[in-house]
Design an enzyme around this catalytic site. Structure first.
Site, PDB file in Angstrom:
ATOM      1  N   ASP A 219     -11.636  11.910  -7.188  1.00  0.00           N
ATOM      2  CA  ASP A 219     -10.579  10.892  -7.514  1.00  0.00           C
ATOM      3  C   ASP A 219     -10.805  10.035  -8.603  1.00  0.00           C
ATOM      4  OD1 ASP A 219      -8.106   9.484  -6.481  1.00  0.00           O
ATOM      5  OD2 ASP A 219      -9.619   7.748  -6.471  1.00  0.00           O
ATOM      6  N   GLU A 253      -9.982  14.879 -11.031  1.00  0.00           N
ATOM      7  CA  GLU A 253      -8.585  14.502 -11.368  1.00  0.00           C
ATOM      8  C   GLU A 253      -8.771  13.572 -12.679  1.00  0.00           C
ATOM      9  OE1 GLU A 253      -5.012  11.387 -10.576  1.00  0.00           O
ATOM     10  OE2 GLU A 253      -7.196  10.886 -10.394  1.00  0.00           O
TER      11      GLU A 253
HETATM   12  C1  LAG Z   1      -6.030   8.121  -7.831  1.00  0.00           C
HETATM   13  N1  LAG Z   1      -6.440   8.826  -8.807  1.00  0.00           N
HETATM   14  O1  LAG Z   1      -6.903   8.682  -9.755  1.00  0.00           O
HETATM   15  C2  LAG Z   1      -5.114   8.351  -6.754  1.00  0.00           C
HETATM   16  O2  LAG Z   1      -4.618   9.470  -6.707  1.00  0.00           O
HETATM   17  C3  LAG Z   1      -4.223   7.533  -6.469  1.00  0.00           C
HETATM   18  O3  LAG Z   1      -3.208   7.666  -5.374  1.00  0.00           O
HETATM   19  C4  LAG Z   1      -4.629   5.976  -6.460  1.00  0.00           C
HETATM   20  O4  LAG Z   1      -3.941   5.058  -6.297  1.00  0.00           O
HETATM   21  C5  LAG Z   1      -5.741   5.689  -7.402  1.00  0.00           C
HETATM   22  N2  LAG Z   1      -6.511   6.883  -8.072  1.00  0.00           N
HETATM   23  C6  LAG Z   1      -6.942   4.750  -6.725  1.00  0.00           C
HETATM   24  O5  LAG Z   1      -7.831   5.535  -5.948  1.00  0.00           O
HETATM   25  C7  LAG Z   1      -3.379   4.568  -5.092  1.00  0.00           C
HETATM   26  C8  LAG Z   1      -1.940   4.175  -5.093  1.00  0.00           C
HETATM   27  C9  LAG Z   1      -2.347   2.550  -5.923  1.00  0.00           C
HETATM   28  C10 LAG Z   1      -3.117   1.707  -4.837  1.00  0.00           C
HETATM   29  C11 LAG Z   1      -4.543   2.381  -4.747  1.00  0.00           C
HETATM   30  C12 LAG Z   1      -5.650   1.568  -3.753  1.00  0.00           C
HETATM   31  O6  LAG Z   1      -1.429   4.680  -6.189  1.00  0.00           O
HETATM   32  O7  LAG Z   1      -0.824   2.000  -5.896  1.00  0.00           O
HETATM   33  O8  LAG Z   1      -3.258   0.419  -5.191  1.00  0.00           O
HETATM   34  O9  LAG Z   1      -4.304   3.773  -4.362  1.00  0.00           O
HETATM   35  O10 LAG Z   1      -5.029   1.671  -2.722  1.00  0.00           O
HETATM   36  C13 LAG Z   1      -2.941  -0.496  -4.606  1.00  0.00           C
HETATM   37  C14 LAG Z   1      -1.622  -1.438  -5.029  1.00  0.00           C
HETATM   38  C15 LAG Z   1      -2.204  -2.226  -6.052  1.00  0.00           C
HETATM   39  C16 LAG Z   1      -3.550  -2.919  -5.976  1.00  0.00           C
HETATM   40  C17 LAG Z   1      -4.534  -2.121  -5.394  1.00  0.00           C
HETATM   41  C18 LAG Z   1      -5.609  -2.700  -5.009  1.00  0.00           C
HETATM   42  O11 LAG Z   1      -0.538  -0.745  -5.242  1.00  0.00           O
HETATM   43  O12 LAG Z   1      -1.142  -3.034  -6.954  1.00  0.00           O
HETATM   44  O13 LAG Z   1      -3.809  -3.469  -7.155  1.00  0.00           O
HETATM   45  O14 LAG Z   1      -3.936  -1.312  -4.218  1.00  0.00           O
HETATM   46  O15 LAG Z   1      -5.416  -3.670  -4.119  1.00  0.00           O
END
Ligand code: LAG
Ligand code: CA
Length: 606
Positions: A219, A253
């Protein structure tokens, strides 16, 4: 195909199974960990429980020749009830314990790995190793397995000194240093240059390898400096002997941009090729696929590229073509499995409406439900393309041969002498005769059915003189390969093949005109796969008649179900009941009426 012998045919009719002289396509375990050769197809069972994955390996993935499952992150993660237990909890690790995630226990995980391995299917873990948790709605523990934590503090594992100093979001994505040393969406960025951190990550990954995990999706690989990731990967143990030992398969990735390209990471392992995703998705969405024989040209070398139509991020953040597009999307995933570029990764999704944070079907405490593909929210679109996995495996090593196209939404091509596939990304059917490199025979259409253990449950086509004629449905495909030789086991249940008729005939008055030389007292019958043709039993076959004027043409008539696909042969029956079958393969036909609810089948004794 081998000539279908009457006894085998009879057994098939009686038992309702095809008896084939061709060995099944399910291959033995490869002798190496890297996914090359057959069985390299990955399916991402996004957010599935471990027990559900184990069942899918046994019932579907193994039998159909899938090579590996990408599973969602198995380490302890944050739990965010205030945000409705979003799917992305998993991407915020708080420890490397496997004890309890929303998808099950460590014991469940171990059982899944064992069960899938026994089914010939590898497990690839989504390894979240660039970062730990963020601040989010809950900035501190407990995590899913009960561990206490706070951002930059993970007792017994990491403390503040184990994180990079930038401690703010990446703001300038054109600055490689920021991309690798600052925080991705506010997630605590691990100091992967530190030997201590490298060892902890390697311990986690090697725990998984010891369980039997065969590979990793790294990741956010682009956010880990190349040398750091290389150092971590070099610490990995060899995989289970069933997978031939050797290093785990690693695919990273990397969303390439002008700042960091995939080439920076290919020395470490394979990489995800996002430009392929954009190219194939736009082409199918727009119905402009004629140029796709060249798909992948100019991108990462195919041997190092993992390719996909959609993934769990793109289907939410930047959708081009997803499961919500139905048949057209399935068609693109089928195309990916037919085309030689890259290692295909098939998506398997669940639906959501509105908020794309929405987690999978779950209980009130945020624990994921077992998958039920017949339930509303589990899409299970990998099952719709399962037959094409056999195509992918069978044509390995054969490049794209001759191709035909209408210059817009229709494209068909050979994979050497091993396969042939036609794709129709338009709203109307495509009927034509295709010239293949296939040996003559009857082939199972694995774009509309599957071929497992010699049993075809889809339509079939007769290749004769290297050609076959097909009607490729709107948003449909037809795919034939040398590993799926045989006709449908149950013609009535095999769905549409060639023009099934327009459904306006109660039955098709089917006349057989057979030119057969006989001696006095012999009679001629048509014996075939339909009950009207004796279900391969000569005693019950359709009796033909002749007279002095017509001889040697023998004629008979049967009412066949409109659209029925069937096979048959002529037989001569002596007065004492001795049966003589004609030579060669079975004749195959469809009771499609050319209008008027009638049809004549003509042939000469072989
Ligand atoms: C990835 N690849 O590089 C994953 O495919 C992707 O799904 C991951 O984001 C990201 N890297 C981090 O491993 C996902 C969500 C984000 C989420 C993150 C952590 O797309 O939206 O962020 O996982 O759970 C969320 C909130 C953010 C916040 C963060 C930290 O959406 O706004 O800042 O959590 O609290
Ligand atoms: Ca980093």
């Amino acid at each position: 195909m081998g000539v279908r012998r009457p006894l085998a045919a009879l057994l098939a009719a009686v038992l309702g199974v095809a008896v084939s002289l061709v060995s099944p396509v399910v291959a033995a375990s490869p002798a190496h960990a890297a996914p090359s050769g057959d069985r390299d197809v990955i399916v991402h069972l996004f957010q599935w429980r471990w027990q559900s994955i184990a069942e899918e390996c046994e019932t579907t993935l193994g039998p159909h020749g899938f090579g590996a499952v990408q599973v969602s992150p198995p380490q302890e993660h944050v739990v965010l009830p205030g945000e409705g237990y979003p799917w992305w909890q998993d991407y915020q690790p708080v420890s490397y314990r496997l004890d309890q995630t929303r998808r099950g226990t460590r014991a469940d995980f171990v059982d899944m790995v064992d069960t899938c391995r026994e089914a010939g299917v590898k497990i690839y873990v989504d390894a979240v190793i660039n970062h730990m948790s963020g601040t989010g709605s809950v900035g501190s523990g407990p995590g899913s397995a009960g561990s206490a934590y706070g951002k930059y503090e993970y007792p017994g594992l990491y403390q503040s000194q184990d994180f990079n100093d930038c401690r703010r979001d990446i703001s300038d994505w054109n600055d490689k240093w920021e991309v690798q040393y600052c925080e991705l969406v506010g997630l605590a960025d691990l100091r992967t240059s530190s030997p201590y951190v490298r060892d902890r990550i390697a311990d986690y990954l090697n725990d998984l390898v010891a369980i039997g995990v065969a590979g990793f999706r790294i990741d956010a690989a682009k956010h880990i400096p190349e040398a750091d990731l290389q150092a971590i990967v070099s610490r990995l143990d060899d995989v289970h002997p069933d997978w031939g030992g050797g290093k785990p398969y690693v695919f990273q990735e990397v969303i390439a941009d002008g700042t960091i390209g995939t080439g920076s990471y290919t020395p470490i392992g394979d990489v995800t090729e996002f430009q392929y995703h954009r190219d194939i998705s736009h082409a199918f969405a727009d119905g402009a696929i004629s140029h796709l024989t060249g798909l992948g040209g100019g991108l990462t070398p195919g041997a190092e590229a993992v390719v996909f139509v959609a993934n769990h991020d793109t289907q939410r953040n930047d959708p081009i073509l997803t499961h919500t597009d139905g048949a057209r999307y399935d068609l693109a995933q089928k195309f990916m499995l037919a085309h030689p570029y890259g290692t295909p990764k098939v998506m398997s999704s669940y639906t959501w409406s509105g908020d794309d944070r929405t987690g999978p079907p779950m209980s009130a405490d945020g624990t994921t439900d077992p998958t039920d593909c017949s339930a509303a929210r589990w899409v299970c679109e990998h099952r719709a393309v399962a037959g094409m996995v056999s195509f992918h495996n069978a044509v390995d090593g054969h490049g794209i041969g001759s191709a035909v196209t209408d210059g817009a939404g229709r494209l068909a091509f050979a994979r050497g002498s091993a396969g042939y596939a036609a794709f129709n990304a338009t709203d109307s059917a495509w009927t034509r005769t295709f010239t293949t490199g296939l040996p003559d025979g009857t082939y199972c259409d694995v774009a509309n059915g599957t071929f497992v253990d010699g049993v075809c449950d889809g339509p079939s086509y007769e290749v004769s003189g290297g050609t076959f004629t097909a009607t490729v449905a709107a948003d449909g495909a037809v795919a034939l390969h040398v590993g799926a030789v045989g006709e449908c086991a149950d013609p009535a249940g095999c769905g549409a093949g060639p023009p099934p008729g327009d459904g306006d005939c109660p039955a098709v008055a089917s006349r057989f005109d057979a030119t057969v030389t006989t001696w006095y007292g012999q009679e001629v019958r048509v014996v075939g796969s339909l009950p009207e043709l004796g279900s391969w039993n000569p005693a019950d076959g359709l009796r033909l008649h002749t007279d002095a004027a017509a001889y040697p043409v023998w004629t008979g008539q049967a009412a066949l179900p409109e659209g029925a696909r069937f096979e048959y042969k002529y037989v001569k029956v002596d007065p004492d009941g001795t049966v003589e079958w004609e030579n060669g393969g079975n004749r195959s036909a469809t009771a499609d009426d050319g209008g008027g609810c009638a049809r004549t089948f003509t042939g000469s004794w072989r």
